[in-house]
Scaffold this active site. Structure first.
Site, short mmCIF file in Angstrom:
data_model
loop_
_atom_site.label_atom_id
_atom_site.label_comp_id
_atom_site.label_asym_id
_atom_site.label_seq_id
_atom_site.Cartn_x
_atom_site.Cartn_y
_atom_site.Cartn_z
N TYR A 123 40.29 -11.20 -42.45
CA TYR A 123 39.03 -10.48 -42.68
C TYR A 123 37.86 -11.44 -42.88
CZ TYR A 123 40.76 -5.70 -43.24
OH TYR A 123 41.27 -4.46 -43.02
N LYS A 133 55.15 -12.48 -42.79
CA LYS A 133 55.67 -12.69 -41.45
C LYS A 133 55.98 -14.19 -41.35
CE LYS A 133 56.54 -11.09 -37.28
NZ LYS A 133 57.58 -10.07 -36.99
N ASP A 189 57.13 -6.16 -40.46
CA ASP A 189 57.58 -5.11 -39.53
C ASP A 189 58.73 -4.31 -40.14
OD1 ASP A 189 59.06 -7.46 -39.37
OD2 ASP A 189 59.24 -7.46 -37.19
N ASP A 214 46.21 -3.79 -45.58
CA ASP A 214 45.37 -2.71 -45.06
C ASP A 214 46.24 -1.69 -44.33
OD1 ASP A 214 42.96 -1.35 -44.26
OD2 ASP A 214 43.26 -2.22 -42.27
N ASP A 265 47.75 2.24 -45.83
CA ASP A 265 47.48 3.51 -45.15
C ASP A 265 48.79 4.23 -44.86
OD1 ASP A 265 44.71 3.29 -45.09
OD2 ASP A 265 44.57 3.90 -43.00
C1 IPM Z 1 40.09 -0.07 -46.52
C2 IPM Z 1 39.27 0.13 -45.27
C3 IPM Z 1 38.41 -1.12 -45.05
C4 IPM Z 1 39.35 -2.29 -44.84
C5 IPM Z 1 37.42 -1.02 -43.88
C6 IPM Z 1 36.55 0.21 -44.01
C7 IPM Z 1 36.60 -2.26 -43.74
O1 IPM Z 1 40.05 0.40 -44.17
O2 IPM Z 1 39.51 -0.14 -47.62
O3 IPM Z 1 41.31 -0.13 -46.43
O4 IPM Z 1 39.81 -2.52 -43.72
O5 IPM Z 1 39.62 -2.99 -45.82
MN MN Z 2 42.17 0.45 -44.64
#
Ligand code: IPM
Ligand code: MN
Length: 353
Positions: free
Chosen positions: A142, A190, A222, A246, A250
């Site tokens: 990032y 990884k 993975d 990240d 999710d």
């Molecule tokens: C998160 C979001 C952010 C990230 C984006 C919006 C930049 O997806 O907080 O997980 O990738 O960190």
């Molecule tokens: Mn995210």
């Protein structure tokens, strides 16, 4: 005690859900004899509209001067469909993380028994799942430089960088979190391919003797992506680098079946920020239908961080009661029952502190 809280409602449903969390904090203050003083500051699309900058300097000053930041959500469709937009709300988020030094993102995932049937996974797989993802938040791809394109535009590159210092501080935090929980830490990497992962693994092994009470395991990312779905109850604390984190957070967030319930904390040396995991849900903005629970539970994490554990427990208990009594917004309501509004949920939780 008096606590200074920076409020960054942001975009979409942000102002509404932060408003309900404030209601609950005020109820906590009244019950336990604290005062929370709030200062509001713009962030995200709201800040771009007002100042041209998604994370204005004034907002940064407000955050720095606070004991904790309560954040709503950012993101507005008018920026999503415009690839030529020079400033994007998301840039504000990254700038905020970096400039406040928020190096650790903590996302607890607990499946509420009464909501387990909402999971996209089989109930017997998710029941009892309760783990914490610790994502490194200010390093890796990032922020690594160089990043960009060759002159002819046909080659693009990103750089994944981690220093020993960055890896040690996030692992230390993860080991300590494991100690507060069930004593198990999974380092996700990884290391079979990537150099930064090999550094992570080396440092974790070096640190392990300082934490003899913690069961340490390593898992390739993975494989971890599979295990989170197949055996979510296997995990206690997962720690991983920024981009893997990240993606995995999710993935983890959907298995509870109630995204609207999941809080998060971003912690730094000096600052701490608390926000729901879900986004700005622009379709619901201003309709008084969004679920404020994730923000209210983020406020509970904030109380915990301020050393107010009893107060945090009171908030969680009131949230559980709301779920038991069916005082929930449309995302969680059982078929045939009437959903409560955003403000009704906030009133119920605040009223039961
Ligand atoms: C998160 C979001 C952010 C990230 C984006 C919006 C930049 O997806 O907080 O997980 O990738 O960190
Ligand atoms: Mn995210």
């Amino acid at each position: 005690m008096d606590y200074k809280i920076a409020l960054l409602p942001g975009d979409g449903i942000g102002p509404e859900i932060v408003g309900e969390a404030v209601k609950v904090l005020d109820a906590v203050g009244a019950k336990f004899g604290h005062t929370f003083s709030y200062e509001k500051a713009p962030v995200g699309a709201a800040a771009i509209d007002a100042t041209g900058n998604p994370y204005p300097d004034e907002t940064h000053e407000v955050c720095k001067a606070s004991d904790a930041v309560l954040f709503g959500a950012i993101g507005d469709p008018k920026y999503d469909n415009d690839p030529s937009a020079k400033v994007r709300p998301e840039q504000g988020l990254l700038k905020m993380r970096k400039s406040l030094g928020l190096f650790a993102n903590l996302r607890p995932l607990a499946v509420f028994d009464s909501l387990a049937h909402r999971s996209p996974l089989k109930t017997e797989i998710v029941r009892g799942a309760d783990f914490l993802c610790v994502r490194e938040l200010t390093g890796g791809m990032y922020f690594g430089r160089p990043q960009g394109r060759s002159e002819d535009g046909n080659t693009a590159y990103d750089t994944c960088v981690y220093t020993r210092e960055e890896v040690e501080r996030i692992l230390k935090l993860a080991f300590e979190q494991a100690r507060l929980r069930r004593g198990k830490l999974t380092v996700v990497d990884k290391a079979n391919v990537i150099a930064t992962s090999r550094l992570w693994r080396q440092i974790a092994k070096e640190m392990a003797p300082q934490y003899p009470d913690i069961e340490l395991e390593f898992m390739f990312v993975d494989n971890a992506a599979m295990q989170i779905i197949q055996r979510p109850t296997h995990f206690d604390v997962i720690v991983t680098e920024n981009l893997f984190g990240d993606i995995l957070t999710d993935e983890a967030s959907v298995i509870s079946g109630s995204l609207g319930m999941l809080p998060s904390a971003s912690i730094g040396e000096k600052a701490a920020l608390f926000e729901p995991i879900h986004g700005s849900y622009p379709q619901a903005a201003g309709k008084n239908i969004a679920n404020p629970m994730a923000t209210i539970l983020s406020a509970a994490m904030m109380l915990e961080h301020l050393g107010l554990s009893t107060e945090a427990a009171a908030v969680r208990k009131a949230v559980n009661l709301a779920i038991e009594k069916g005082v929930v917004t449309e995302d969680l309501v059982n078929e045939g029952e009437a959903p409560a509004s955003t403000t009704q949920v906030g009133d119920f939780v605040a009223g039961n502190i």
